[in-house]
Design a protein around this motif. Structure first.
Motif, PDB file in Angstrom:
ATOM      1  N   SER A  83       0.837  -1.198   0.000  1.00  0.00           N
ATOM      2  CA  SER A  83       0.000   0.000   0.000  1.00  0.00           C
ATOM      3  C   SER A  83       0.874   1.251   0.000  1.00  0.00           C
ATOM      4  CB  SER A  83      -0.961  -0.001   1.192  1.00  0.00           C
ATOM      5  OG  SER A  83      -0.258  -0.064   2.394  1.00  0.00           O
ATOM      6  N   LEU A  84       2.044   1.192   0.639  1.00  0.00           N
ATOM      7  CA  LEU A  84       2.954   2.340   0.634  1.00  0.00           C
ATOM      8  C   LEU A  84       3.475   2.601  -0.777  1.00  0.00           C
ATOM      9  CD1 LEU A  84       4.577   4.510   2.100  1.00  0.00           C
ATOM     10  CD2 LEU A  84       6.346   2.802   2.515  1.00  0.00           C
ATOM     11  N   VAL A  85       3.907   1.533  -1.453  1.00  0.00           N
ATOM     12  CA  VAL A  85       4.420   1.695  -2.815  1.00  0.00           C
ATOM     13  C   VAL A  85       3.332   2.280  -3.720  1.00  0.00           C
ATOM     14  CG1 VAL A  85       5.180   0.439  -4.864  1.00  0.00           C
ATOM     15  CG2 VAL A  85       6.164  -0.100  -2.633  1.00  0.00           C
ATOM     16  N   LEU A  86       2.134   1.719  -3.643  1.00  0.00           N
ATOM     17  CA  LEU A  86       1.056   2.211  -4.500  1.00  0.00           C
ATOM     18  C   LEU A  86       0.726   3.666  -4.186  1.00  0.00           C
ATOM     19  CD1 LEU A  86      -1.282  -0.909  -4.519  1.00  0.00           C
ATOM     20  CD2 LEU A  86       0.193  -0.112  -6.357  1.00  0.00           C
ATOM     21  N   ALA A  87       0.735   4.015  -2.890  1.00  0.00           N
ATOM     22  CA  ALA A  87       0.421   5.396  -2.509  1.00  0.00           C
ATOM     23  C   ALA A  87       1.471   6.345  -3.064  1.00  0.00           C
ATOM     24  CB  ALA A  87       0.341   5.515  -0.995  1.00  0.00           C
ATOM     25  N   LEU A  88       2.746   5.964  -2.974  1.00  0.00           N
ATOM     26  CA  LEU A  88       3.808   6.822  -3.508  1.00  0.00           C
ATOM     27  C   LEU A  88       3.644   7.008  -5.012  1.00  0.00           C
ATOM     28  CD1 LEU A  88       6.834   5.446  -1.466  1.00  0.00           C
ATOM     29  CD2 LEU A  88       5.880   7.750  -1.326  1.00  0.00           C
ATOM     30  N   LEU A  89       3.188   5.939  -5.687  1.00  0.00           N
ATOM     31  CA  LEU A  89       3.015   6.039  -7.135  1.00  0.00           C
ATOM     32  C   LEU A  89       1.782   6.864  -7.511  1.00  0.00           C
ATOM     33  CD1 LEU A  89       3.876   2.418  -8.318  1.00  0.00           C
ATOM     34  CD2 LEU A  89       5.309   4.453  -8.373  1.00  0.00           C
ATOM     35  N   LEU A  90       0.783   6.862  -6.641  1.00  0.00           N
ATOM     36  CA  LEU A  90      -0.509   7.464  -7.021  1.00  0.00           C
ATOM     37  C   LEU A  90      -0.838   8.755  -6.278  1.00  0.00           C
ATOM     38  CD1 LEU A  90      -2.909   4.410  -7.406  1.00  0.00           C
ATOM     39  CD2 LEU A  90      -1.829   5.758  -9.180  1.00  0.00           C
ATOM     40  N   SER A  91       0.113   9.355  -5.551  1.00  0.00           N
ATOM     41  CA  SER A  91      -0.257  10.513  -4.740  1.00  0.00           C
ATOM     42  C   SER A  91      -0.289  11.799  -5.570  1.00  0.00           C
ATOM     43  CB  SER A  91       0.712  10.673  -3.573  1.00  0.00           C
ATOM     44  OG  SER A  91       1.979  11.008  -4.066  1.00  0.00           O
ATOM     45  N   GLY A  92       0.160  11.764  -6.792  1.00  0.00           N
ATOM     46  CA  GLY A  92       0.186  12.975  -7.604  1.00  0.00           C
ATOM     47  C   GLY A  92      -1.186  13.406  -8.090  1.00  0.00           C
ATOM     48  N   ASN A  93      -1.187  14.311  -9.054  1.00  0.00           N
ATOM     49  CA  ASN A  93      -2.454  14.895  -9.496  1.00  0.00           C
ATOM     50  C   ASN A  93      -2.859  14.515 -10.907  1.00  0.00           C
ATOM     51  OD1 ASN A  93      -3.348  16.246  -7.255  1.00  0.00           O
ATOM     52  ND2 ASN A  93      -1.928  17.951  -7.605  1.00  0.00           N
ATOM     53  N   ARG A  94      -2.227  13.485 -11.474  1.00  0.00           N
ATOM     54  CA  ARG A  94      -2.625  13.120 -12.828  1.00  0.00           C
ATOM     55  C   ARG A  94      -4.061  12.633 -12.866  1.00  0.00           C
ATOM     56  NH1 ARG A  94       1.548  11.551 -16.699  1.00  0.00           N
ATOM     57  NH2 ARG A  94       3.565  12.104 -15.788  1.00  0.00           N
ATOM     58  N   ARG A  95      -4.692  12.868 -14.009  1.00  0.00           N
ATOM     59  CA  ARG A  95      -6.109  12.532 -14.114  1.00  0.00           C
ATOM     60  C   ARG A  95      -6.343  11.027 -14.007  1.00  0.00           C
ATOM     61  NH1 ARG A  95      -9.343  15.353 -18.842  1.00  0.00           N
ATOM     62  NH2 ARG A  95      -9.090  17.219 -17.597  1.00  0.00           N
ATOM     63  N   TYR A  97      -4.913   8.949 -12.187  1.00  0.00           N
ATOM     64  CA  TYR A  97      -4.721   8.415 -10.840  1.00  0.00           C
ATOM     65  C   TYR A  97      -6.042   8.208 -10.093  1.00  0.00           C
ATOM     66  CZ  TYR A  97       0.311   9.284 -11.238  1.00  0.00           C
ATOM     67  OH  TYR A  97       1.619   9.272 -11.615  1.00  0.00           O
ATOM     68  N   VAL A  98      -7.011   9.072 -10.350  1.00  0.00           N
ATOM     69  CA  VAL A  98      -8.261   8.980  -9.585  1.00  0.00           C
ATOM     70  C   VAL A  98      -8.989   7.653  -9.834  1.00  0.00           C
ATOM     71  CG1 VAL A  98     -10.481  10.058  -9.124  1.00  0.00           C
ATOM     72  CG2 VAL A  98      -8.445  11.477  -9.462  1.00  0.00           C
ATOM     73  N   PRO A  99      -9.241   7.276 -11.121  1.00  0.00           N
ATOM     74  CA  PRO A  99      -9.874   5.968 -11.331  1.00  0.00           C
ATOM     75  C   PRO A  99      -9.004   4.802 -10.860  1.00  0.00           C
ATOM     76  CG  PRO A  99      -9.275   6.993 -13.431  1.00  0.00           C
ATOM     77  CD  PRO A  99      -9.123   8.040 -12.383  1.00  0.00           C
ATOM     78  N   LEU A 100      -7.675   4.934 -10.951  1.00  0.00           N
ATOM     79  CA  LEU A 100      -6.822   3.837 -10.480  1.00  0.00           C
ATOM     80  C   LEU A 100      -6.959   3.652  -8.973  1.00  0.00           C
ATOM     81  CD1 LEU A 100      -3.463   4.071 -12.479  1.00  0.00           C
ATOM     82  CD2 LEU A 100      -5.197   2.284 -12.559  1.00  0.00           C
ATOM     83  N   ARG A 101      -6.987   4.768  -8.236  1.00  0.00           N
ATOM     84  CA  ARG A 101      -7.192   4.664  -6.781  1.00  0.00           C
ATOM     85  C   ARG A 101      -8.507   3.959  -6.488  1.00  0.00           C
ATOM     86  NH1 ARG A 101      -6.300  10.827  -5.182  1.00  0.00           N
ATOM     87  NH2 ARG A 101      -4.258  11.054  -6.163  1.00  0.00           N
ATOM     88  N   ILE A 174      -2.064   7.848   1.171  1.00  0.00           N
ATOM     89  CA  ILE A 174      -2.172   8.992   0.254  1.00  0.00           C
ATOM     90  C   ILE A 174      -2.584  10.241   1.036  1.00  0.00           C
ATOM     91  CG2 ILE A 174      -3.519   9.962  -1.647  1.00  0.00           C
ATOM     92  CD1 ILE A 174      -3.427   7.283  -3.005  1.00  0.00           C
ATOM     93  N   ALA A 175      -3.533  10.064   1.973  1.00  0.00           N
ATOM     94  CA  ALA A 175      -3.945  11.201   2.801  1.00  0.00           C
ATOM     95  C   ALA A 175      -2.733  11.748   3.559  1.00  0.00           C
ATOM     96  CB  ALA A 175      -5.047  10.783   3.772  1.00  0.00           C
ATOM     97  N   GLY A 176      -1.896  10.850   4.090  1.00  0.00           N
ATOM     98  CA  GLY A 176      -0.703  11.276   4.808  1.00  0.00           C
ATOM     99  C   GLY A 176       0.273  12.019   3.895  1.00  0.00           C
ATOM    100  N   LEU A 177       0.456  11.482   2.697  1.00  0.00           N
ATOM    101  CA  LEU A 177       1.391  12.111   1.749  1.00  0.00           C
ATOM    102  C   LEU A 177       0.921  13.496   1.341  1.00  0.00           C
ATOM    103  CD1 LEU A 177       2.245   9.109  -0.588  1.00  0.00           C
ATOM    104  CD2 LEU A 177       3.854  10.423   0.786  1.00  0.00           C
ATOM    105  N   GLN A 178      -0.403  13.624   1.170  1.00  0.00           N
ATOM    106  CA  GLN A 178      -0.910  14.915   0.723  1.00  0.00           C
ATOM    107  C   GLN A 178      -0.839  15.964   1.820  1.00  0.00           C
ATOM    108  OE1 GLN A 178      -4.663  13.718  -0.921  1.00  0.00           O
ATOM    109  NE2 GLN A 178      -3.791  13.428  -2.965  1.00  0.00           N
TER     110      GLN A 178
END
Lengths: 290, 269
Positions: A83-95, A97-101, A174-178
């Motif tokens: 979950s940490l790896v996925l969060a690091l990969l998906l914490s950005g703002n690309r469009r 990322y939202v459906p992937l999350r 992701i919440a933590g990263l943001q």
């Protein structure tokens, strides 16, 4: 004074429900753990610590505890890392990322029974998905019996638990990263920090509270797991996947030893309370400010 | 996106999608087709499993049971939980702390610990095998978590706002209903989504409290399908898909609340 009286009216219905249907059964359970009650007959005897003695010396209980520790270790390790790896990969703002999350989170809304049956199909030794994959690779005979082999069954089920809940933990990360200010990372980059260095010295320390939450929650969840094991193996083969909760269930509803099962429950409660307490301690200790 | 990032994301997506894809495809396969080509495309696609499942099983009854129990529990927990949370915020001081502690203590006691006495108490109170009994017990078990989550949200309401309302002659009921509840409405929605998932999917408590076939909720019902269709994966997986559909559809439309609610639940539970 009137205000306080009205406020008690807000509290009373809930408090009453909680007291009668939650607190009372919990205390009654403690009481029964000192008796030889079978759950049916009207009479029983007080037997002191005998049930605790029996449970602690029971081979099945020891096995269940050990299995539960193996299950916990596998789930906590796999789920936290993934979950940490996925969060690091998906914490950005690309469009994208939202459906992937949302996709990664999705298994969390399925019932554990559904997840268990879906994976019974995946693991099926005859026509299962994994068997199909092995066949495709030309390795027909090499596929292990995922939930039939005593040595690996508990880990196969741990993998299912990870599949179902990694996305949920990813959201916590992701919440933590943001919550980490971008200026901090920018400043570190200007100071010449490489990506790994920035992660280790800036991101990770500030992510520690999220990591504590994830690890604590995952640990407690893996002790509470009941539905998944009940659905997939019901503790078999040969008690290889029996964990504490399924052990208590079988003790009560297959062997009708309510007293012993209550003692098992009480021991389980002590274990969980200790874990919850550690969780609170860890959460306090890890608070970092910036 | 770097190549590595792209491959990890693709691989994990495949890991999530693949089992779901093959399960959904199997719904449209006849049994002989499935056993001949378990992983192939259905040739030809058929509605047989769906029609058979609805004909052989009282599915609508199970749906009704699940909806009844879930709706009842979620509403009751939200109502009682938000009232207690409101009182905790209004009491302040020692009373508030004590009330909070009483409910927070319940967070340390998982329902698995009480399975025997819950089963026993339900029989004694004549609440076994009744939807009402399941609603009351589920609510009692979920109340600590709801109080914990909701009082966290209610604390964010400004104290001055409530006091100003009070000075203007608002009673506690209208302060609660007209100010507090509307202000925390988004948080109530994510708490509701969280409770919805927990109650709809619960296995243990329905298993302890329900006995007769006509009362079963969906998770219990599909466990029972497994007994009946023991070698018939297409029928069993059709049951899994059909019973999961309501939450899947809701998730598609209300993702935000589900994701917020389920991670809040993890933070607090």
């Amino acid at each position: 004074m009137r205000k306080r009286l009205t406020l008690w009216v807000f509290v009373l219905p809930g408090l009453l429900l909680y007291a009668v249907l939650f607190v009372y059964p919990a205390l009654a359970g403690l009481f029964y753990s000192f008796t030889d009650w079978d759950g049916l007959s009207p009479s029983f005897q007080i037997t002191g610590w005998k049930n605790y003695d029996t449970v602690l010396h029971s081979l099945v209980f020891q096995k269940a505890l050990w299995n539960n520790l193996k299950f916990m270790a596998a789930v906590v390790f796999g789920q936290t890392l993934l979950s940490l790896v996925l969060a690091l990969l998906l914490s950005g703002n690309r469009r994208i990322y939202v459906p992937l999350r949302a996709l990664f989170f999705f298994p969390a809304i399925l019932s554990t029974v559904s997840v268990g049956l879906i994976w019974s199909f995946v693991y099926d030794p005859g026509i299962g998905l994994l068997q199909g994959l092995f066949n495709l690779l030309g390795a027909e005979g090499l596929a292990p019996s995922w939930v039939g082999d005593r040595r690996i069954a508990i880990y196969s089920i741990a993998a299912v638990q990870v599949w179902a809940h990694t996305g949920q933990m990813m959201i916590v990360f992701i919440a933590g990263l943001q919550g980490i200010p971008a200026e901090l990372k920018d400043a570190a980059a200007i100071d010449g920090g490489g990506r790994w260095r920035i992660f280790r010295s800036v991101t990770w320390p500030l992510l520690a509270p999220s990591a504590t939450i994830v690890i604590a929650y995952t640990t407690i969840q893996s002790f509470k797991a009941f539905d998944l094991i009940f659905t997939m193996t019901d503790g078999g083969p040969n008690n290889a996947t029996e964990i504490i909760t399924t052990y208590i269930y079988h003790l009560a509803f297959s062997s009708y030893s309510f007293g012993e099962a209550s003692a098992g429950s009480a021991l389980f409660l002590v274990l969980l309370a200790a874990l919850t307490w550690l969780q609170f301690k860890a959460l306090r200790a890890d608070r970092i400010s910036y | 996106m770097t190549f590595l990032r792209r491959s990890v994301l693709l691989l994990y997506s495949a890991l999530i999608v693949a089992p779901l894809y093959f399960v959904v495809v199997t719904v449209f396969k006849s049994s002989p087709d499935f056993y001949a080509h378990p992983l192939g495309w259905p040739l030809p696609p058929t509605w047989t499993n769906l029609l058979r499942l609805f004909r052989e099983q009282p599915l609508w009854q199970y749906f009704r049971n699940s909806v009844q129990v879930t709706a009842g529990t979620v509403l009751l927990v939200l109502l009682l939980g938000s009232m207690i949370a409101y009182a905790i915020v209004r009491f302040r001081g020692r009373t508030a702390g004590l009330l909070f502690m009483i409910f927070a203590a319940g967070l340390m006691v998982p329902s698995q610990v009480n399975m025997l006495t819950l089963y026993d108490l339900a029989r004694k109170l004549n609440l076994s095998d009744r939807p009402l009994g399941l609603i009351l017990f589920s609510s009692a078990l979920l109340l600590p978590l709801a109080v914990f989550m909701l009082s966290g949200f209610m604390k964010l309401i400004s104290r001055e706002l409530l006091e100003a309302g009070s000075l203007d002659g608002c009673g506690e009921w209208s302060l609660y209903w007209r100010i507090a509840v509307p202000l925390v409405a988004p948080s109530l929605a994510s708490t509701a989504a969280f409770l919805l998932v927990v109650v709809w999917n619960d296995l243990l408590l329905p298993m302890l409290l329900l006995g007769s076939k006509s009362r079963l909720t969906l998770p219990l019902a599909i466990l029972q399908f497994r007994g009946e269709y023991v070698t018939d994966y297409p029928m069993l997986l059709t049951g899994v898909v059909v019973t999961s559909l309501p939450l899947v559809v809701m998730f598609l439309f209300l993702q935000r609340y589900f994701i917020a609610g389920l991670s809040e639940g993890a933070l607090k539970g």
